[in-house]
Scaffold this active site. Structure first.
Site, PDB file in Angstrom:
ATOM      1  CD  GLU A  57      -1.727  -2.280   1.122  1.00 25.93           C
ATOM      2  OE1 GLU A  57      -0.815  -2.809   1.652  1.00 25.93           O
ATOM      3  OE2 GLU A  57      -2.476  -3.222   0.683  1.00 25.93           O
ATOM      4  CG  HIS A 126      -9.958  -7.765   6.884  1.00 25.82           C
ATOM      5  ND1 HIS A 126      -9.303  -8.561   7.846  1.00 25.82           N
ATOM      6  CD2 HIS A 126      -9.333  -7.831   5.697  1.00 25.82           C
ATOM      7  CE1 HIS A 126      -8.081  -9.045   7.257  1.00 25.82           C
ATOM      8  NE2 HIS A 126      -8.238  -8.763   5.846  1.00 25.82           N
TER       9      HIS A 126
END
Lengths: 325, 403
Positions: A57, A126
């Site tokens: 990322e 998540h």
């Protein structure tokens, strides 16, 4: 049109209008995006403009910033806000500050898309909502799309803004159906009055807008009053004008967010209301938010940890009764 | 053994999956790990494998079908006993491992138990004297909240509503306020320089010709909708004077219902409604009867009236006057009756109720005769049907048939 289709159309049209628009992220190319948002774009624009990246990322956003400095308009996709923590240094320390640090010589026309919130049993790592982090960073613009119409217009405008935009989506909204008015000239910085009312102002964003709307139907019947619902749309900057117009009329405010209560984005909205609209208030501001726990995996516990239409209904009704409604 | 392959849950948001392609046919032999189909989730197209060896016994979906997750899409007949024994052996050690894991987790939790914070006491709410908005308003109109609260005139905490009501009470008597609310008059219409009494408001209402607003009840709304629908119907009338050839001991409506119900048995179209481009002819004479109750109009339906005695019909007429009518009490009719004769009305015509084929409007009885105006739905009954029906009804009354 589905929410994900609206996002896809916004990117597609932006790419068609302007050759400098590129998209990059994990699986955005051949796979079509993990939520199918970039479906078909790889075939249409090729690997030069639809770039599959490694699972890294920090480098996705870092590369995108480099592209932006060099004159492109990158749209980076981070698979979920939970993974964006790995990209925080690039977003906060670089993207948000380059215009300022360069004395206005550099612009970062970057859009970083990321879905968040509590989906269905994705467990603690998540299921987070980090809008409170991004909305606190000077130099960033934060949009939160709760419906296909805003998703289409705001994403397209975000891509053509010359400053970095964090574009927040919600995982449970991708298959949400809604009308998109393509002729509308939507101002993405403006909050929307979803429903007008006289007695209580309910302020929300992302998926909680939908849940609040369901709750309001029952609240209105039960208390024989009307509620006004505001969808914030833009979390940074916050459109206080729309909030003020509503609270001056209703004198009461409720904030509904999915994030944990402590330090959640609702705390900021609540503080601004108390600062700017204190003498208008006829009741303490009510905050309805998630519990201060990591989101549980077990479905029942998961639902117990976040607001649901039933919980919103019950909380607003009991608060209203305590406060002279 | 049968082994069912189900639509897999491929994403957290997937409710249904689309079957894109079968890779096997029925009766194909498959091995564990073979791809049997491709399905599309809300995210992407994925392959579905079989986890057991066997023969494809049945495919439960076609290509292009959308199937809910966890619903079976194919049945595999697993091969031999051996294969199953092998499978069992594979599964057993796993269970043991899981049990061990559980134990460890439990012990770990006990280590952390001590540092979990105790339940925090709730912060007691301060009893504020008034909301900011209430205080602001009180200041504007020079009202002392604290003394009013001491006198018990307004609650603690006080809200805007309490202050505004207190202010209004200075200028309006309670009866005056009630009228203002009832007529939904804007309070700004009055200059707040004196105390207004009920009389003042009444005069204001008369002077300005303000209507009293009476919201429609749900029954009234239903009646209006029904009347609107009836306007669309092509209708015709038959005007008749009917002679009564018997002595009246019960309520006259009871006689009318009884004879009408019996005659209806000989005229199927009076027992019909028009639905979905066909006539639906019911066996029973179910008749809707107009009923005035609490200032509202109801059409109560008497079921199987042809089987009921005059006594029973009269009892029913009494019962519906008092009981709370349910939806069922007002459904299922094919013919209507309205009797205004009891109010000395000579003759009138009525509007057909809901899907009924006709309605009879009964006038006042004078010298053993009464006028009745029948309204027929021309789509259901023709002139001849109606004429024969009315003729028989007339004869029945004259001869005292069925009573």
């Amino acid at each position: 049109m589905l929410y994900r289709e609206a996002l896809n159309k916004a990117i597609d049209e932006a790419m068609e209008i302007d050759k400098s628009v590129v998209i990059l992220g994990e699986d955005v190319g051949r796979y079509g995006g993990s939520y199918r948002v970039s479906e078909g774009l790889f075939a249409k624009y090729g690997k030069e403009r639809v770039i599959d990246t490694p699972i890294a990322e920090l480098s996705i956003v870092g590369n995108a910033i480099g592209m932006a400095i060099a004159g492109l308009r990158p749209v980076a996709e981070i698979m979920t806000v939970n993974f964006s923590l790995l990209a925080l240094d690039q977003i906060i320390n670089h993207a948000s500050k380059f215009r300022y640090m360069s004395g206005g010589k550099l612009a970062i026309p970057l859009t970083v898309r990321m879905p968040g919130g509590v989906s269905r049993q994705l467990a603690a790592q998540h299921s987070e909502s980090y809008e409170t982090i991004y909305a606190s960073i000077p130099g960033l613009i934060v949009f939160a799309a709760s419906n296909p119409n805003y998703a289409y217009h705001a994403l397209k405008k975000a891509i053509f803004l010359n400053d970095p935009v964090i574009f927040l989506e919600h995982e449970l909204l991708y298959n949400e159906e809604g009308e998109v008015d393509f002729n509308e000239d939507l101002d993405p910085f403006k909050a929307k009055v979803v429903k007008e009312g006289e007695d209580i102002t309910v302020i929300s964003y992302l998926k909680m807008v939908k849940d609040s709307l369901k709750a309001i139907e029952k609240i209105e019947k039960s208390l024989n009053i009307t509620c006004e619902l505001i969808d914030l749309n833009s979390l940074r900057p916050l459109d206080m004008q729309t909030i003020a117009n509503s609270i001056k009329k209703t004198k009461r405010a409720v904030i509904v967010e999915e994030d944990h209560k402590s330090g959640g984005y609702g705390a900021e909205v609540c503080a601004r209301i108390c600062e700017e609209l204190f003498y208008e208030l006829d009741a303490p501001v009510l905050r309805i938010a998630g519990e201060d726990v990591p989101i549980p995996y077990n479905r029942k516990l998961e639902l117990a940890s976040i607001p649901t239409p039933d919980k919103i209904t019950a909380k607003i009704i009991s608060w209203a009764k305590e406060n002279g409604v | 053994m049968e082994y069912k392959i189900v639509m897999p849950v491929l994403s957290d948001t997937m409710d249904k999956g689309k079957l894109i392609k079968w890779h096997v046919k029925e009766n194909d032999r498959v091995k564990k790990g073979d791809v049997i189909a491709e399905v599309e989730s809300d995210k992407a197209i994925m392959e579905v494998q079989t986890f057991k060896d066997g023969v494809v016994k049945k495919l439960l979906a076609k290509e292009g079908d959308e199937i809910e997750v966890k619903k079976p899409i194919a049945i595999i007949e697993t091969d031999t006993k051996e294969a199953e024994n092998k499978k069992e052996q594979e599964e057993k050690p796993k269970e043991r491992v899981q049990k061990n894991n559980l134990k460890e987790t439990k012990e770990e939790i006990s280590i952390f138990e001590d540092i979990l914070p105790a339940n925090k006491p709730k912060i007691a709410k301060t009893k504020a004297a008034a909301s900011p908005a209430a205080k602001k308003e009180a200041l504007k109109i020079n009202l002392d909240i604290e003394s009013l609260q001491k006198e018990g005139k307004i609650p603690t905490p006080a809200h805007l509503k309490d202050i505004k009501e207190t202010e209004l009470k200075k200028y309006f008597t309670p009866k005056a306020l009630k009228l203002i609310k009832e007529y939904q008059i804007d309070i700004n219409s009055f200059k707040l320089n004196k105390k207004y009494k009920e009389e003042d408001i009444k005069n204001f209402i008369k002077e300005n010709n303000i209507p009293k607003i009476s919201p429609l009840s749900s029954n009234q709304k239903a009646v209006i909708q029904n009347l609107k629908n009836s306007l669309q119907k092509p209708i015709f009338h038959i005007y008749e004077t009917i002679e009564i050839g018997f002595d009246i001991k019960f309520k006259f409506t009871a006689y009318f219902l009884k004879i009408l119900a019996k005659v209806m048995q000989n005229h199927p179209k009076t027992r019909a409604v028009l639905k979905q481009n066909s006539l639906q002819i019911y066996p029973s004479s179910n008749i809707s009867v107009a009923l005035a109750k609490d200032n509202e109009l109801y059409m109560a339906v008497i079921k199987k009236a042809e089987d009921k005695s005059l006594n029973q019909i009269e009892e029913w007429l009494k019962e519906i006057k008092t009981k709370k009518l349910s939806k069922e009490d007002m459904e299922g009719s094919t013919f209507g009756v309205s009797n205004l004769g009891m109010f000395k009305i000579e003759a009138f015509d009525a509007i057909i109720n809901k899907d009924d084929s006709a309605i009879a409007a009964i006038g006042e009885i004078k010298e053993n005769r009464f006028k009745t105006i029948f309204t027929f739905d021309h789509r259901i009954l023709n002139g001849k049907d109606a004429a024969l029906f009315v003729k028989e009804l007339k004869e029945a009354f004259l001869e005292g048939r069925y009573v």
